[in-house]
Design a protein around this motif. Sequence first.
Motif, PDB file in Angstrom:
ATOM      1  N   GLN A  78       4.918  -8.093 -14.797  1.00 58.58           N
ATOM      2  CA  GLN A  78       5.394  -9.451 -15.047  1.00 58.58           C
ATOM      3  C   GLN A  78       6.914  -9.536 -14.935  1.00 58.58           C
ATOM      4  OE1 GLN A  78       3.872 -12.437 -15.754  1.00 58.58           O
ATOM      5  NE2 GLN A  78       1.906 -11.503 -15.244  1.00 58.58           N
ATOM      6  N   GLN A  79       7.561  -8.472 -15.338  1.00 58.13           N
ATOM      7  CA  GLN A  79       9.021  -8.447 -15.328  1.00 58.13           C
ATOM      8  C   GLN A  79       9.572  -8.210 -13.920  1.00 58.13           C
ATOM      9  OE1 GLN A  79      10.532  -5.561 -18.097  1.00 58.13           O
ATOM     10  NE2 GLN A  79      12.608  -5.575 -17.239  1.00 58.13           N
ATOM     11  N   GLY A  80       8.815  -7.467 -13.106  1.00 57.20           N
ATOM     12  CA  GLY A  80       9.290  -7.094 -11.783  1.00 57.20           C
ATOM     13  C   GLY A  80       8.442  -7.661 -10.669  1.00 57.20           C
ATOM     14  N   VAL A  81       8.200  -6.834  -9.650  1.00 58.13           N
ATOM     15  CA  VAL A  81       7.426  -7.218  -8.476  1.00 58.13           C
ATOM     16  C   VAL A  81       6.214  -6.315  -8.366  1.00 58.13           C
ATOM     17  CG1 VAL A  81       7.433  -7.452  -5.960  1.00 58.13           C
ATOM     18  CG2 VAL A  81       9.497  -7.996  -7.269  1.00 58.13           C
ATOM     19  N   LYS A  82       5.048  -6.936  -8.172  1.00 63.03           N
ATOM     20  CA  LYS A  82       3.802  -6.182  -7.987  1.00 63.03           C
ATOM     21  C   LYS A  82       3.404  -6.245  -6.521  1.00 63.03           C
ATOM     22  CE  LYS A  82      -0.177  -8.004  -9.044  1.00 63.03           C
ATOM     23  NZ  LYS A  82      -1.287  -8.600  -9.812  1.00 63.03           N
ATOM     24  N   PHE A  83       3.253  -5.068  -5.909  1.00 55.37           N
ATOM     25  CA  PHE A  83       2.776  -4.972  -4.529  1.00 55.37           C
ATOM     26  C   PHE A  83       1.249  -5.035  -4.566  1.00 55.37           C
ATOM     27  CE2 PHE A  83       6.997  -3.498  -4.382  1.00 55.37           C
ATOM     28  CZ  PHE A  83       7.426  -3.343  -3.073  1.00 55.37           C
ATOM     29  N   THR A  84       0.668  -5.934  -3.801  1.00 53.88           N
ATOM     30  CA  THR A  84      -0.787  -6.115  -3.840  1.00 53.88           C
ATOM     31  C   THR A  84      -1.512  -5.384  -2.718  1.00 53.88           C
ATOM     32  OG1 THR A  84      -0.703  -8.143  -2.508  1.00 53.88           O
ATOM     33  CG2 THR A  84      -0.511  -8.377  -4.914  1.00 53.88           C
ATOM     34  N   GLN A  85      -0.762  -4.929  -1.704  1.00 59.29           N
ATOM     35  CA  GLN A  85      -1.382  -4.207  -0.587  1.00 59.29           C
ATOM     36  C   GLN A  85      -0.665  -2.882  -0.340  1.00 59.29           C
ATOM     37  OE1 GLN A  85      -3.672  -6.147   2.615  1.00 59.29           O
ATOM     38  NE2 GLN A  85      -1.949  -7.567   2.636  1.00 59.29           N
ATOM     39  N   SER A  86      -0.537  -2.091  -1.381  1.00 59.46           N
ATOM     40  CA  SER A  86       0.120  -0.783  -1.278  1.00 59.46           C
ATOM     41  C   SER A  86      -0.944   0.303  -1.167  1.00 59.46           C
ATOM     42  CB  SER A  86       1.023  -0.546  -2.488  1.00 59.46           C
ATOM     43  OG  SER A  86       0.391  -0.943  -3.698  1.00 59.46           O
ATOM     44  N   PHE A  87      -0.758   1.208  -0.195  1.00 56.95           N
ATOM     45  CA  PHE A  87      -1.750   2.230   0.097  1.00 56.95           C
ATOM     46  C   PHE A  87      -1.090   3.597   0.249  1.00 56.95           C
ATOM     47  CE2 PHE A  87      -3.509  -1.767   1.536  1.00 56.95           C
ATOM     48  CZ  PHE A  87      -4.821  -1.712   1.096  1.00 56.95           C
ATOM     49  N   MET A 135       2.870   4.142   1.368  1.00 56.79           N
ATOM     50  CA  MET A 135       3.745   4.808   0.405  1.00 56.79           C
ATOM     51  C   MET A 135       4.806   5.677   1.066  1.00 56.79           C
ATOM     52  SD  MET A 135       3.201   3.531  -2.471  1.00 56.79           S
ATOM     53  CE  MET A 135       4.071   4.649  -3.572  1.00 56.79           C
ATOM     54  N   ILE A 136       4.774   5.832   2.393  1.00 59.43           N
ATOM     55  CA  ILE A 136       5.931   6.437   3.056  1.00 59.43           C
ATOM     56  C   ILE A 136       7.088   5.433   3.105  1.00 59.43           C
ATOM     57  CG2 ILE A 136       4.492   7.990   4.428  1.00 59.43           C
ATOM     58  CD1 ILE A 136       5.176   6.290   6.895  1.00 59.43           C
ATOM     59  N   ASP A 137       6.805   4.192   2.728  1.00 59.88           N
ATOM     60  CA  ASP A 137       7.851   3.163   2.659  1.00 59.88           C
ATOM     61  C   ASP A 137       8.598   3.175   1.333  1.00 59.88           C
ATOM     62  OD1 ASP A 137       6.768   2.417   5.107  1.00 59.88           O
ATOM     63  OD2 ASP A 137       5.653   0.720   4.284  1.00 59.88           O
ATOM     64  N   LEU A 138       8.121   3.947   0.371  1.00 57.24           N
ATOM     65  CA  LEU A 138       8.751   3.937  -0.952  1.00 57.24           C
ATOM     66  C   LEU A 138      10.199   4.408  -0.887  1.00 57.24           C
ATOM     67  CD1 LEU A 138       8.552   3.624  -4.059  1.00 57.24           C
ATOM     68  CD2 LEU A 138       7.781   6.001  -4.136  1.00 57.24           C
ATOM     69  N   ALA A 171       3.795  14.417  -1.141  1.00 57.02           N
ATOM     70  CA  ALA A 171       4.779  14.903  -0.169  1.00 57.02           C
ATOM     71  C   ALA A 171       5.263  13.759   0.712  1.00 57.02           C
ATOM     72  CB  ALA A 171       4.168  16.014   0.682  1.00 57.02           C
ATOM     73  N   ALA A 172       4.341  12.862   1.073  1.00 57.10           N
ATOM     74  CA  ALA A 172       4.708  11.697   1.883  1.00 57.10           C
ATOM     75  C   ALA A 172       5.658  10.786   1.123  1.00 57.10           C
ATOM     76  CB  ALA A 172       3.451  10.939   2.299  1.00 57.10           C
ATOM     77  N   MET A 173       5.419  10.610  -0.172  1.00 53.21           N
ATOM     78  CA  MET A 173       6.290   9.743  -0.980  1.00 53.21           C
ATOM     79  C   MET A 173       7.700  10.306  -1.096  1.00 53.21           C
ATOM     80  SD  MET A 173       4.242   8.018  -4.162  1.00 53.21           S
ATOM     81  CE  MET A 173       3.252   9.394  -4.722  1.00 53.21           C
ATOM     82  N   GLY A 219       8.999   6.008   7.268  1.00 51.66           N
ATOM     83  CA  GLY A 219       8.610   4.759   6.651  1.00 51.66           C
ATOM     84  C   GLY A 219       9.631   3.668   6.909  1.00 51.66           C
ATOM     85  N   VAL A 220       9.328   2.465   6.456  1.00 48.74           N
ATOM     86  CA  VAL A 220      10.215   1.316   6.657  1.00 48.74           C
ATOM     87  C   VAL A 220      10.525   0.674   5.307  1.00 48.74           C
ATOM     88  CG1 VAL A 220       9.497   0.830   9.009  1.00 48.74           C
ATOM     89  CG2 VAL A 220       8.209  -0.156   7.119  1.00 48.74           C
ATOM     90  N   SER A 221      11.671   0.038   5.217  1.00 51.17           N
ATOM     91  CA  SER A 221      12.085  -0.608   3.971  1.00 51.17           C
ATOM     92  C   SER A 221      11.527  -2.026   3.883  1.00 51.17           C
ATOM     93  CB  SER A 221      13.611  -0.653   3.888  1.00 51.17           C
ATOM     94  OG  SER A 221      14.022  -1.443   2.783  1.00 51.17           O
ATOM     95  N   HIS A 222      11.094  -2.394   2.688  1.00 52.21           N
ATOM     96  CA  HIS A 222      10.637  -3.751   2.401  1.00 52.21           C
ATOM     97  C   HIS A 222      11.673  -4.521   1.588  1.00 52.21           C
ATOM     98  CE1 HIS A 222       6.303  -3.020   3.541  1.00 52.21           C
ATOM     99  NE2 HIS A 222       6.775  -1.785   3.453  1.00 52.21           N
ATOM    100  N   ALA A 223      12.861  -3.957   1.419  1.00 51.02           N
ATOM    101  CA  ALA A 223      13.847  -4.537   0.505  1.00 51.02           C
ATOM    102  C   ALA A 223      14.267  -5.945   0.918  1.00 51.02           C
ATOM    103  CB  ALA A 223      15.072  -3.623   0.412  1.00 51.02           C
TER     104      ALA A 223
END
Length: 463
Positions: A39-48, A282-285, A59-61, A303-307
Amino acid sequence: MIQRKSVNLVLITCHDLGRYLGCYGIDTVRTPHIDALAQQGVKFTQSFAAAPQCSPARAAMTTGRHPHCTGVLGLTHGRFAWDLTDEQLTLPQYLSGQGYQTVLAGLHHEANRTARLGFDQRLASCPGHDFAGVTCMDIADKVQSFIHAQDATDKPFYLQVGLFEPHRDPASVTGFPEGLHYDQQQVTLPDYLSDTLEVRAEFDAFSDCVQLADAAVGRIVKALDDSGQMGNTLVVFTSDHGIPFPRAKCTLFDPGLEVPLIMAGPMLEALEKRNYHGLTSMIDLLPTVCDLLGLAIPSSVQGVSHAQVLEQSTSVPVRDELYAQMTYHDYYDPLRCIRTDRYKLIVSFEATRAWMDPTQQWDHQSSVHLTLEKAGLRHPPLRLYDLESDPLEQNNLADDASYATVRHELGSKLLEMMRQTDDPVLFGMPVSPAHREAVSLLTQTSDDTAAMREKSKIVEVLP
């Protein structure tokens, strides 16, 4: 104005959690602290996850790279002994070079040796992967002490918190470590499992573990609040992969890959949207966190940034597809997949069982629903699913002529990714560390025997 490069980073990872949380729609499990963070932050709904099992996913993370590019094709502990290759740059190594104090609290499972990860300090250390009876609450206590000892003038810290719960415990009567139980507690069963007393009993114990992990997360967040550090800290909560039940963990079905991803920090406070629906691997983390902290993204990252989307500076989707894989876990089971918002193509490179059992039990308590394929069946080479009409991934469309174009497009993209990243599975079975160890010992035994024979010959000719 936020001084991005001075913001702390706390990454909390649960083991085998999947998205079994209140904030992800499981209303029978009580996770008030994680829900509040969402609630305080951002929830990713399609994270795999990038892999449906522990070490390759982690290791990927920590590298932002596909598992097969990290050297970790299977589990890192014991005889499995997979490890990050020397050239891999981990998140703690990178942040240390950026002036961060890097601290590991509790579990890691992404390297064979803790020293390989590059942390400056370890809290709640313990021998072995099984964690020697150290609970998530023990780890939270250590983390609390560390946080309260930090001074505002200290350099920023990266605190990686690894909780064992709710991973299975084969030595436990319930199959799980002791958790936090509430009276009249109900359970929510996934549609792909049979609704039996045995399955309900396992999910009851699993829920208890999830609830205990939530209490530990609450204790850590409270320490950040009480110490005044929360306003200067990016908190990330996630898991390594899906839940530890049949047709979830150790499969490329969505329940094996679904993970929670929640981010809360000062740079995200002004956001109007609290749910982020972009397709996320999760390589985008790592690249996303680096972007949010105002740090350059290492060139080695795949990975790629979602920022930018999170900060609403662009509305263009970051990803059209993501990839996931399994190579080794209990045994060699090479699987690769590509997933879009609507479709998934899974490729199996061996005729192994339709899914690997993740329960670590001889006497299985949980069973797959009668309408779904059983583990005793064999992988077909290709599986294509329309996730919009078939979210349980039951109806294989790979041989359906009306989906030939979809199969071709996804297959071409997957093959191109595998070629570009030199995926070893394209060339046959990668040799495991356990295999190399056995050959080495066999060779040593043979050499010792030969040497003994030569010595006996010398003794025989002596006067």
